[in-house]
Motif scaffolding. Structure first.
Motif: not given
Length: 363
Positions: A355-363
């Motif tokens: 979840x954190x990786x997904x949101x990091x790359x989406x930022x």
């Protein structure tokens, strides 16, 4: 694979498998007068008593193919106006929608933001003559426990019957004595798929949904499977024996899951009135469908298995006031008797990192 989808189905208990195996070869029809038939019939009655031991007294238990059939039997086999809740299972909501198209008066009540019924709103709705009130014990998507005893009391004060979908609560907690009809399923309590039951209070009349040989007290025709009945009976006996220890176990798993997931998650539904083995939560901005694809070593879900793949946001999450985006950022984790703390911690750490990786790359 780490299995965290206990609301969809539960693993078959080894003891249940052992209880079922002899009936794989004992092929006699339990409705036959032969000695073998009588043996099969006796096994079914033994199983019926074990299943009924977890249900209120003063009623009879009718075996069905599952809870969907039991709920249809109760809804279609009674008369009068129906009042139900917006967070009910599709087996209830789709059936009352069908009944409404065929002229039955139906009212679907909203719930509060915590997923619980507003009892004052329910009582207002019951000012209009009503035949049946239908409400779940434990919600299959968000785990919220409805005040079934109070709902049944309000129904009775209005002269109505009360139907309880107890599928997610049966065997995990006591079923309140208030309802007049209760639907249950074996595969949610470590039993086999393909069998459930409808409990009816003494004196309550339900018209048959199926017609034929008149088996099951004339209410449900069809040849019963001794193997499935024996499995259900054994699962019920184990649930009765282990209810307290199972409840303590899932509470510990619930706490371990929240700790392993870390901050940034919001629990959907009431945190005080819920079954601990169901953890439905969201993370703002998360693409939960993508998260499932990124965590293929874990079995978990977006919500009801019955609605999986529809592409529509959960009707339960929408009913508690979540937007489409919030609903699509939600996941459901379910654990039970055979889940270990190590499984939960490992799975939740993987979910957190993905979840954190997904949101990091989406930022």
């Amino acid at each position: 694979m780490i299995y965290l989808d206990y609301q969809a189905t539960t693993p078959l208990s080894p003891e249940v498998r052992t209880a079922m195996l002899p009936w794989l070869d004992h092929f006699a029809n339990p409705h036959s007068p032969s000695r073998w038939g009588r043996e099969a019939a006796a096994a079914i009655e033994h199983a019926r008593g074990r299943v009924a031991a977890l249900l209120p007294s003063g009623g009879e238990t009718i075996f069905t193919s599952g809870a969907t059939e039991a709920l249809n039997m109760a809804l279609r086999g009674t008369t009068g106006r129906i009042v139900t809740l917006a967070t009910e299972h599709a087996a209830v909501l789709d059936t009352v929608e069908w009944l409404a198209r065929h002229g039955r008066d139906v009212e679907v009540l909203p719930v509060r933001a915590d997923g619980l019924v507003d009892l004052d709103h329910l009582r207002d709705a019951l000012r209009k003559p009503t035949g049946l009130v239908a409400a779940m014990l434990v919600n299959n998507e968000i785990g919220v426990i409805q005040p079934v005893a109070e709902i049944a009391e309000a129904a009775h004060e209005a002269g109505a019957l009360m139907l309880c979908d107890a599928v997610q609560g049966y065997g995990r907690m006591p079923v309140p004595s208030g309802p007049d009809l209760v639907a249950i399923s074996a595969h949610k309590v470590y039993g086999p798929k393909g069998i459930g039951a409808l409990w009816t209070r003494d004196g309550v009349t339900v018209e048959p949904l199926l017609h034929g040989g008149g088996q099951e007290r004339g209410l449900r025709s069809g040849t019963l499977s001794p193997m499935l009945c024996a499995g259900f009976g054994e699962a019920a006996a184990l649930a009765r024996r282990d209810m307290s220890s199972d409840a303590d176990h899932v509470r510990r798993l619930h706490e371990a899951a929240l700790q392993a997931l870390g901050p940034g998650w919001i629990v959907n539904g009431s945190t005080g009135h819920r079954y601990a083995g169901n953890l439905n939560l969201r993370r703002p901005g998360l693409d939960s469908a993508r998260l499932i694809a990124d965590c293929r070593s874990i079995a978990f879900s977006l919500g009801s298995a019955c609605a999986s793949g529809s592409g529509r946001p959960s009707h339960v999450l929408r009913a508690i006031g979540l937007s489409d985006a919030e609903a699509r950022s939600s996941i459901r984790l379910g654990f039970g008797r055979y889940t270990t703390k190590e499984d939960v911690v490992e799975a939740c750490a993987l979910i957190r990192d993905a979840a954190e990786a997904q949101q990091q790359f989406a930022a």
